[in-house]
Design a protein around this motif. Structure first.
Motif, PDB file in Angstrom:
ATOM      1  N   MET A 162      -8.359  -1.460  -5.367  1.00 18.77           N
ATOM      2  CA  MET A 162      -8.668  -2.754  -4.772  1.00 18.77           C
ATOM      3  C   MET A 162      -9.635  -3.517  -5.675  1.00 18.77           C
ATOM      4  N   GLY A 163      -9.221  -4.712  -6.112  1.00 14.34           N
ATOM      5  CA  GLY A 163     -10.092  -5.538  -6.934  1.00 14.34           C
ATOM      6  C   GLY A 163     -10.441  -4.929  -8.270  1.00 14.34           C
ATOM      7  N   ARG A 164      -9.571  -4.050  -8.775  1.00 16.24           N
ATOM      8  CA  ARG A 164      -9.781  -3.403 -10.083  1.00 16.24           C
ATOM      9  C   ARG A 164     -11.057  -2.577 -10.152  1.00 16.24           C
ATOM     10  N   ARG A 165     -11.576  -2.149  -9.006  1.00 16.62           N
ATOM     11  CA  ARG A 165     -12.813  -1.369  -9.076  1.00 16.62           C
ATOM     12  C   ARG A 165     -12.874  -0.227  -8.072  1.00 16.62           C
ATOM     13  N   THR A 166     -12.352  -0.421  -6.871  1.00 18.30           N
ATOM     14  CA  THR A 166     -12.433   0.601  -5.838  1.00 18.30           C
ATOM     15  C   THR A 166     -11.111   1.340  -5.730  1.00 18.30           C
ATOM     16  N   VAL A 167     -11.153   2.661  -5.902  1.00 12.73           N
ATOM     17  CA  VAL A 167      -9.943   3.479  -5.865  1.00 12.73           C
ATOM     18  C   VAL A 167      -9.936   4.289  -4.571  1.00 12.73           C
ATOM     19  N   GLU A 200      -7.789  18.487  -2.446  1.00  5.14           N
ATOM     20  CA  GLU A 200      -9.127  17.950  -2.693  1.00  5.14           C
ATOM     21  C   GLU A 200      -9.271  17.347  -4.080  1.00  5.14           C
ATOM     22  N   VAL A 201      -8.603  17.911  -5.085  1.00 11.86           N
ATOM     23  CA  VAL A 201      -8.756  17.411  -6.456  1.00 11.86           C
ATOM     24  C   VAL A 201      -8.379  15.933  -6.574  1.00 11.86           C
ATOM     25  N   PRO A 202      -7.221  15.492  -6.063  1.00  7.03           N
ATOM     26  CA  PRO A 202      -6.906  14.062  -6.155  1.00  7.03           C
ATOM     27  C   PRO A 202      -7.942  13.173  -5.487  1.00  7.03           C
ATOM     28  N   ARG A 203      -8.458  13.606  -4.335  1.00 10.36           N
ATOM     29  CA  ARG A 203      -9.475  12.793  -3.650  1.00 10.36           C
ATOM     30  C   ARG A 203     -10.750  12.712  -4.476  1.00 10.36           C
ATOM     31  N   LEU A 204     -11.143  13.811  -5.097  1.00  5.95           N
ATOM     32  CA  LEU A 204     -12.339  13.808  -5.942  1.00  5.95           C
ATOM     33  C   LEU A 204     -12.150  12.910  -7.160  1.00  5.95           C
ATOM     34  N   VAL A 205     -10.967  12.974  -7.756  1.00  2.15           N
ATOM     35  CA  VAL A 205     -10.690  12.167  -8.956  1.00  2.15           C
ATOM     36  C   VAL A 205     -10.727  10.676  -8.621  1.00  2.15           C
ATOM     37  N   ASP A 206     -10.165  10.290  -7.489  1.00  4.43           N
ATOM     38  CA  ASP A 206     -10.207   8.880  -7.094  1.00  4.43           C
ATOM     39  C   ASP A 206     -11.647   8.431  -6.847  1.00  4.43           C
ATOM     40  N   ALA A 207     -12.437   9.288  -6.213  1.00  2.31           N
ATOM     41  CA  ALA A 207     -13.843   8.953  -5.974  1.00  2.31           C
ATOM     42  C   ALA A 207     -14.594   8.815  -7.295  1.00  2.31           C
ATOM     43  N   GLN A 214     -13.303   7.827 -10.163  1.00  4.11           N
ATOM     44  CA  GLN A 214     -12.917   6.561 -10.791  1.00  4.11           C
ATOM     45  C   GLN A 214     -13.708   5.398 -10.201  1.00  4.11           C
ATOM     46  N   SER A 215     -13.900   5.420  -8.896  1.00  7.89           N
ATOM     47  CA  SER A 215     -14.691   4.366  -8.259  1.00  7.89           C
ATOM     48  C   SER A 215     -16.139   4.430  -8.714  1.00  7.89           C
ATOM     49  N   ALA A 216     -16.688   5.651  -8.807  1.00 13.50           N
ATOM     50  CA  ALA A 216     -18.099   5.823  -9.147  1.00 13.50           C
ATOM     51  C   ALA A 216     -18.389   5.450 -10.596  1.00 13.50           C
ATOM     52  N   THR A 217     -17.483   5.798 -11.517  1.00  8.70           N
ATOM     53  CA  THR A 217     -17.731   5.550 -12.939  1.00  8.70           C
ATOM     54  C   THR A 217     -17.168   4.213 -13.407  1.00  8.70           C
ATOM     55  N   GLY A 218     -16.260   3.631 -12.620  1.00 12.00           N
ATOM     56  CA  GLY A 218     -15.594   2.408 -13.055  1.00 12.00           C
ATOM     57  C   GLY A 218     -14.630   2.647 -14.193  1.00 12.00           C
ATOM     58  N   GLN A 219     -14.183   3.898 -14.343  1.00 13.19           N
ATOM     59  CA  GLN A 219     -13.274   4.269 -15.423  1.00 13.19           C
ATOM     60  C   GLN A 219     -12.119   5.085 -14.863  1.00 13.19           C
ATOM     61  N   GLY A 220     -11.046   5.169 -15.664  1.00 15.99           N
ATOM     62  CA  GLY A 220      -9.955   6.044 -15.283  1.00 15.99           C
ATOM     63  C   GLY A 220      -8.603   5.388 -15.440  1.00 15.99           C
ATOM     64  N   PRO A 221      -7.546   6.175 -15.347  1.00 14.49           N
ATOM     65  CA  PRO A 221      -6.194   5.658 -15.592  1.00 14.49           C
ATOM     66  C   PRO A 221      -5.769   4.562 -14.625  1.00 14.49           C
ATOM     67  N   CYS A 222      -6.170   4.657 -13.368  1.00 14.52           N
ATOM     68  CA  CYS A 222      -5.781   3.617 -12.409  1.00 14.52           C
ATOM     69  C   CYS A 222      -6.518   2.303 -12.685  1.00 14.52           C
ATOM     70  N   GLU A 265     -10.656  10.582 -24.569  1.00 17.61           N
ATOM     71  CA  GLU A 265     -11.715   9.724 -25.117  1.00 17.61           C
ATOM     72  C   GLU A 265     -11.703   8.307 -24.559  1.00 17.61           C
ATOM     73  N   ARG A 266     -10.652   7.921 -23.812  1.00 21.50           N
ATOM     74  CA  ARG A 266     -10.597   6.553 -23.289  1.00 21.50           C
ATOM     75  C   ARG A 266     -11.641   6.314 -22.210  1.00 21.50           C
ATOM     76  N   TRP A 267     -11.907   7.314 -21.415  1.00 23.97           N
ATOM     77  CA  TRP A 267     -12.845   7.180 -20.294  1.00 23.97           C
ATOM     78  C   TRP A 267     -13.768   8.394 -20.302  1.00 23.97           C
ATOM     79  N   PRO A 268     -14.736   8.437 -21.216  1.00 24.60           N
ATOM     80  CA  PRO A 268     -15.541   9.661 -21.415  1.00 24.60           C
ATOM     81  C   PRO A 268     -16.300  10.120 -20.177  1.00 24.60           C
ATOM     82  N   ASP A 269     -16.929   9.191 -19.459  1.00 17.47           N
ATOM     83  CA  ASP A 269     -17.696   9.603 -18.271  1.00 17.47           C
ATOM     84  C   ASP A 269     -16.767  10.152 -17.191  1.00 17.47           C
ATOM     85  N   PHE A 270     -15.682   9.433 -16.946  1.00 21.51           N
ATOM     86  CA  PHE A 270     -14.732   9.869 -15.928  1.00 21.51           C
ATOM     87  C   PHE A 270     -14.069  11.176 -16.324  1.00 21.51           C
TER      88      PHE A 270
END
Length: 249
Positions: free
Chosen positions: A66-71, A79-86, A88-96, A115-120
Motif C-alpha cells: 500500500m502506497g509503496r511502503r506498507t507490505v 510464519e516466514v512469509p509474515r515475518l518477511v513482509d513485516a 519489508q515494511s520496517a526497512t522500506g526495502q525488498g522485492p515487493c 545486495e539490492r536490499w542489504p538491510d532487508f
C-alpha cells in the motif's frame, strides 16, 4: 543407438505426461478460483495451489503493498512469509517495495548474498528466507499485489519453478480481478437494496411516490454532507432521516 533412441522417447513421453498433468491441474485451479466468491478464501486457494504445483516451494504468500511502503500479508502459508513482509515494511526495502513495480518477476536466488536490499536481505535470511520468487499480480496506482514463493535453501528455484509459477500467478491475477469486480457488484447491489428499503419507508410514512422518496434521500444527503447509502442505512436502522446540525446557527 537403438537403446539411446528408446531412452529419448521415454524421456519425451514422461515429459509429455507431466505437462498434461500440469495442464489438468491448472484447469482445475482455474475452475475452482472462478467458483470462489469469498476473497480471503480465494487468496488462500491461490497460496495452496502454489505450494502444490510449483517445484521447490517451501512457503508462499500473497502480499499487498500500500502506497509503496506498507507490505501486508493477505494470505500466508506460515510464519516466514509474515515475518518477511513485516521486515519489508520496517526497512522500506525488498522485492515487493522496489523492483516488483517495474518487473513481472523478481528473483532472489540467494538471500544471504543479496545486495539490492542489504538491510532487508540480512534480516530476511535470519528469519528463514533463503531464496525468493515474486510474481506481480496487479498494480493499481501506488498499490501492488504479489505472489511470493520462498525456498528453504539458496538457488533452489529453477526454470521450471519460474514457468509454473508464472502460470499460477496468471490464473491468480485473473481470478483476483474477477473477485474484485464481483465484490464491487455485490456492494452496488447492497446499496441498491438499502436505498430501496429507505424509499419504501418514506413512501409508506408520507404517502409519496418512489421518485419523491428518492428526492427526500438526496436532499438529506446533500444537507448533511453524507453519502446517500449512509442516509438510507440511518433511516432503515433508526427510522429517522438525518438532519443538518443547526446548533449555533
Amino acid at each position: 543407438m537403438a537403446f539411446r533412441t528408446g531412452n529419448t522417447k521415454d524421456a519425451a513421453d514422461q515429459k509429455a505426461a507431466v505437462t498434461a498433468g500440469l495442464a489438468e491441474q491448472l484447469s482445475d485451479l482455474a475452475r475452482d478460483l472462478q467458483e470462489e466468491d469469498d476473497t480471503d478464501a480465494l487468496l488462500a486457494d491461490i497460496v495452496h495451489a502454489a505450494l502444490d504445483l510449483i517445484p521447490h516451494v517451501a512457503a508462499a504468500s500473497i502480499s499487498l503493498v500500500m502506497g509503496r511502503r506498507t507490505v501486508l500479508s493477505q494470505a500466508a502459508s506460515g510464519e516466514v512469509p509474515r515475518l518477511v513482509d513485516a521486515l519489508q515494511s520496517a526497512t522500506g526495502q525488498g522485492p515487493c517495495i522496489d523492483a516488483a513495480y517495474e518487473e513481472r518477476i523478481v528473483r532472489v536466488p540467494d538471500m544471504g548474498h543479496e545486495e539490492r536490499w542489504p538491510d532487508f536481505a540480512a534480516a530476511a535470511y535470519d528469519a528463514g528466507a533463503r531464496s525468493m520468487l515474486s510474481f506481480q499480480l496487479f498494480v493499481k496506482g501506488d498499490n501492488l499485489g504479489a505472489l511470493n514463493l520462498y525456498g528453504d535453501d539458496a538457488n533452489v528455484f529453477d526454470e521450471e519453478s519460474e514457468q509454473v509459477g508464472l502460470l499460477v500467478a496468471s490464473h491468480a491475477a485473473v481470478a483476483f480481478s474477477d473477485a474484485q469486480e464481483i465484490s464491487q457488484l455485490n456492494q452496488a447491489l447492497d446499496t441498491r437494496d438499502v436505498i430501496g428499503q429507505a424509499k419504501g419507508i418514506l413512501m409508506e410514512r408520507f404517502k409519496i411516490t418512489a421518485q419523491q422518496a428518492f428526492q427526500v434521500l438526496i436532499r438529506a444527503s446533500s444537507e448533511t454532507n453524507t453519502k446517500l447509502r449512509d442516509v438510507a442505512e440511518h433511516l432503515t436502522g433508526s427510522g429517522e432521516i438525518p438532519t443538518r446540525n443547526r446548533t449555533g446557527a
